[in-house]
Structures are given as structure tokens and as C-alpha cells.
Design a protein around this motif. Structure first.
Motif, PDB file in Angstrom:
ATOM      1  N   UNK A 151       2.806   5.906  -3.034  1.00 26.83           N
ATOM      2  CA  UNK A 151       3.877   6.810  -3.448  1.00 26.83           C
ATOM      3  C   UNK A 151       4.044   6.790  -4.962  1.00 26.83           C
ATOM      4  N   UNK A 152       3.980   5.613  -5.573  1.00 23.56           N
ATOM      5  CA  UNK A 152       4.124   5.491  -7.028  1.00 23.56           C
ATOM      6  C   UNK A 152       3.044   6.308  -7.740  1.00 23.56           C
ATOM      7  N   UNK A 153       1.821   6.239  -7.274  1.00 22.07           N
ATOM      8  CA  UNK A 153       0.722   7.009  -7.878  1.00 22.07           C
ATOM      9  C   UNK A 153       0.940   8.509  -7.666  1.00 22.07           C
TER      10      UNK A 153
ATOM     11  N   UNK B  66       0.831  -1.211   0.000  1.00 22.98           N
ATOM     12  CA  UNK B  66       0.000   0.000   0.000  1.00 22.98           C
ATOM     13  C   UNK B  66       0.864   1.259   0.000  1.00 22.98           C
ATOM     14  N   UNK B  67       1.913   1.275   0.816  1.00 22.84           N
ATOM     15  CA  UNK B  67       2.817   2.434   0.843  1.00 22.84           C
ATOM     16  C   UNK B  67       3.475   2.639  -0.514  1.00 22.84           C
ATOM     17  N   UNK B  68       3.968   1.539  -1.096  1.00 20.13           N
ATOM     18  CA  UNK B  68       4.629   1.608  -2.392  1.00 20.13           C
ATOM     19  C   UNK B  68       3.673   2.129  -3.470  1.00 20.13           C
TER      20      UNK B  68
ATOM     21  N   UNK C   2      -4.102  10.158  -8.583  1.00 15.39           N
ATOM     22  CA  UNK C   2      -4.628   9.630  -7.336  1.00 15.39           C
ATOM     23  C   UNK C   2      -4.708   8.126  -7.393  1.00 15.39           C
ATOM     24  N   UNK C   3      -4.659   7.507  -6.251  1.00 14.54           N
ATOM     25  CA  UNK C   3      -4.784   6.058  -6.172  1.00 14.54           C
ATOM     26  C   UNK C   3      -6.198   5.727  -5.747  1.00 14.54           C
ATOM     27  N   UNK C   4      -6.879   4.942  -6.555  1.00 14.89           N
ATOM     28  CA  UNK C   4      -8.242   4.540  -6.199  1.00 14.89           C
ATOM     29  C   UNK C   4      -8.205   3.762  -4.890  1.00 14.89           C
ATOM     30  N   UNK C   5      -9.256   3.859  -4.128  1.00 13.43           N
ATOM     31  CA  UNK C   5      -9.286   3.129  -2.862  1.00 13.43           C
ATOM     32  C   UNK C   5      -9.334   1.623  -3.093  1.00 13.43           C
TER      33      UNK C   5
END
Length: 90
Positions: free
Chosen positions: A17-19, A12-14, A25-28
Motif C-alpha cells: 500500500x505504501x508503494x 507485505x500489505x503495508x 511499483x513494489x519490486x517482488x
């Protein structure tokens, strides 16, 4: 052998940060994870927030290897910079 940096991170952290480093944005609920896990938000949360527990001690001792970057964030930043430079030269 595991080839990882010296600072563990969860999936999740990776992914977050990548997004963010790409300005998106990173979708939930990423579709590929939902497909792999059959849906369930609780399972997705549990799997993406677990550390991988990969260690690079053996790669360092057996191969004399060391991480090029101090952590995944710096590695992502360098990779994105390289991709952008290659795209600019096309």
C-alpha cells in the motif's frame, strides 16, 4: 507498549500500500529485505506475510491513547499528503 491501529496488517500489505500510494511499483524482492534475510524468496515471503500480532490494549488503558487514524492506509495517506504539502511550501 505497542502503538498500532485496530486493524492488523502484514509487512507485505503495508509495503504494498505504501508503494502504491506513492505511485510506484513494489519490486517482488525488495533489496533491504533480501539483505536482511540473506536472499531466499521463500523466507522473504514467509516473513513479510506474517501478522505482527501487536495489540494496543495496554497503551489504551495505561495512557488513555487511541489511534489517530482508523487504519494504516489512512495514516499513510495523511503522511504523504503532509509530506507533499511541506514540499510545496519550500
Amino acid at each position: 507498549l505497542n502503538v498500532v491501529d485496530d486493524q492488523p496488517a502484514t509487512t507485505a500489505d503495508f509495503m504494498q500500500y505504501f508503494a502504491e500510494a506513492q505511485g510506484v511499483g513494489l519490486m517482488s524482492r525488495p533489496a533491504f529485505l533480501s539483505a536482511l534475510m540473506g536472499g531466499g524468496d521463500k523466507r522473504q515471503f514467509a516473513l513479510t506475510h506474517l501478522p505482527a500480532h501487536a495489540h494496543n490494549t495496554e497503551a489504551k488503558s495505561a495512557l488513555g491513547w487511541k489511534p489517530r487514524f482508523p487504519n494504516y492506509r489512512v495514516g499513510i495517506d495523511d503522511t504523504l499528503l503532509t509530506w507533499r504539502a511541506e514540499e510545496a511550501t519550500r
